[in-house]
Design an enzyme around this catalytic site. Structure first.
Site, mmCIF file in Angstrom:
data_model
loop_
_atom_site.group_PDB
_atom_site.id
_atom_site.type_symbol
_atom_site.label_atom_id
_atom_site.label_comp_id
_atom_site.label_asym_id
_atom_site.label_seq_id
_atom_site.Cartn_x
_atom_site.Cartn_y
_atom_site.Cartn_z
ATOM 1 N N TYR A 1 -14.108 -8.560 -3.947
ATOM 2 C CA TYR A 1 -15.276 -8.221 -3.139
ATOM 3 C C TYR A 1 -16.543 -8.167 -3.985
ATOM 4 O O TYR A 1 -17.625 -8.534 -3.523
ATOM 5 C CB TYR A 1 -15.065 -6.907 -2.395
ATOM 6 C CG TYR A 1 -13.939 -6.968 -1.381
ATOM 7 C CD1 TYR A 1 -13.780 -8.065 -0.542
ATOM 8 C CD2 TYR A 1 -13.019 -5.931 -1.263
ATOM 9 C CE1 TYR A 1 -12.744 -8.130 0.376
ATOM 10 C CE2 TYR A 1 -11.990 -5.987 -0.333
ATOM 11 C CZ TYR A 1 -11.856 -7.084 0.478
ATOM 12 O OH TYR A 1 -10.846 -7.148 1.395
ATOM 13 N N GLU B 1 0.814 -1.216 0.000
ATOM 14 C CA GLU B 1 0.000 0.000 0.000
ATOM 15 C C GLU B 1 0.852 1.272 0.000
ATOM 16 O O GLU B 1 0.333 2.368 0.162
ATOM 17 C CB GLU B 1 -0.960 -0.017 1.191
ATOM 18 C CG GLU B 1 -2.006 -1.098 1.054
ATOM 19 C CD GLU B 1 -3.033 -1.104 2.172
ATOM 20 O OE1 GLU B 1 -2.885 -0.337 3.158
ATOM 21 O OE2 GLU B 1 -3.999 -1.879 2.062
ATOM 22 N N GLY C 1 -6.667 -19.122 -3.759
ATOM 23 C CA GLY C 1 -7.870 -19.375 -2.977
ATOM 24 C C GLY C 1 -7.748 -19.129 -1.488
ATOM 25 O O GLY C 1 -8.697 -19.353 -0.740
ATOM 26 N N VAL D 1 -2.822 -11.794 2.369
ATOM 27 C CA VAL D 1 -2.275 -13.046 1.868
ATOM 28 C C VAL D 1 -0.882 -12.739 1.333
ATOM 29 O O VAL D 1 -0.699 -11.808 0.552
ATOM 30 C CB VAL D 1 -3.161 -13.666 0.763
ATOM 31 C CG1 VAL D 1 -2.523 -14.926 0.205
ATOM 32 C CG2 VAL D 1 -4.565 -13.953 1.309
ATOM 33 N N GLY E 1 -3.871 -15.648 -5.340
ATOM 34 C CA GLY E 1 -4.427 -16.323 -6.504
ATOM 35 C C GLY E 1 -4.601 -17.816 -6.321
ATOM 36 O O GLY E 1 -4.884 -18.529 -7.277
ATOM 37 N N ASN F 1 -7.063 -0.392 -5.345
ATOM 38 C CA ASN F 1 -6.746 -1.807 -5.186
ATOM 39 C C ASN F 1 -7.742 -2.654 -5.997
ATOM 40 O O ASN F 1 -8.639 -3.280 -5.464
ATOM 41 C CB ASN F 1 -6.760 -2.196 -3.705
ATOM 42 C CG ASN F 1 -6.197 -3.574 -3.461
ATOM 43 O OD1 ASN F 1 -6.050 -4.372 -4.381
ATOM 44 N ND2 ASN F 1 -5.885 -3.854 -2.209
ATOM 45 N N ILE G 1 -7.320 -8.179 5.690
ATOM 46 C CA ILE G 1 -7.197 -9.533 5.158
ATOM 47 C C ILE G 1 -5.948 -9.501 4.281
ATOM 48 O O ILE G 1 -5.842 -8.683 3.365
ATOM 49 C CB ILE G 1 -8.463 -9.996 4.391
ATOM 50 C CG1 ILE G 1 -8.334 -11.461 3.971
ATOM 51 C CG2 ILE G 1 -8.805 -9.083 3.247
ATOM 52 C CD1 ILE G 1 -9.634 -12.091 3.524
ATOM 53 N N GLU H 1 -10.618 -5.599 9.732
ATOM 54 C CA GLU H 1 -9.533 -4.622 9.714
ATOM 55 C C GLU H 1 -8.567 -4.902 8.570
ATOM 56 O O GLU H 1 -8.202 -4.000 7.828
ATOM 57 C CB GLU H 1 -8.789 -4.630 11.051
ATOM 58 C CG GLU H 1 -7.611 -3.689 11.119
ATOM 59 C CD GLU H 1 -7.993 -2.216 10.997
ATOM 60 O OE1 GLU H 1 -7.109 -1.414 10.628
ATOM 61 O OE2 GLU H 1 -9.148 -1.846 11.256
ATOM 62 N N SER I 1 -10.152 -16.317 -0.326
ATOM 63 C CA SER I 1 -11.536 -16.796 -0.335
ATOM 64 C C SER I 1 -11.831 -17.647 0.893
ATOM 65 O O SER I 1 -12.894 -17.519 1.508
ATOM 66 C CB SER I 1 -11.817 -17.620 -1.585
ATOM 67 O OG SER I 1 -11.776 -16.811 -2.730
#
Length: 150
Positions: free
Chosen positions: A131, A25, A95, A87, A93, A124, A85, A83, A98
């Site tokens: 989403y 970010e 899963g 990965v 990519g 993003n 998520i 707050e 998810s």
């Protein structure tokens, strides 16, 4: 890979992933929390956050997590606030996000929360696309406000 509740021993790795997110970010200097404060806030006498982690079963390494807390809406009641998520770059990519998101939705249902709320940066696109696939609604009316305690 398995999804499980976070443990105190996971905190150093969770902070590594937070720093990875901050780099993504373009705000690495914004992460100022120290490990002792992070651990106390999640695993102290009065925890204020909870998390699910995605763990690679082969290496035992945490490759992602979803951290949330409970907020109260005078209109809707108790709601989960997602707050972060996160990965790890190497696992995107596959899963993982998810599965973490599904765990959050199950937690919302099992605790009878009125819903889940979160923010996403407008640039993003991969997150926004994810989403949208989850049928999330986007609210253009509200403006985020912050006051720092310096």
């Amino acid at each position: 890979m398995i999804i499980r509740k976070a443990k105190k021993e996971d905190c150093p790795r969770l902070l590594e992933l937070v720093r990875e997110l901050a780099e993504f970010e373009k705000a690495p200097e914004e992460v100022t929390i120290k490990i002792d404060q992070f651990e106390k806030s999640g695993f102290g006498e009065h925890p204020v956050w909870w998390a699910f982690v995605a763990e690679d079963t082969k290496s035992g390494r945490v490759v992602g997590f979803a951290l949330y807390y409970i907020r109260f809406s005078t209109w809707k009641g108790e709601r989960m606030y997602l707050e972060d998520i996160i990965v790890s770059k190497d696992w995107r990519g596959k899963g993982v996000g998810s599965k973490l998101f599904d765990s959050l939705l199950k937690e919302v249902k099992s605790n009878n929360f009125s819903g889940m709320t979160w923010q996403v940066l407008e640039w993003n696109e991969p997150a926004i696309k994810f989403y949208k696939k989850c049928k999330a609604s986007f609210d253009p009316e509200w403006i985020n406000c912050t006051i720092e305690n310096n």
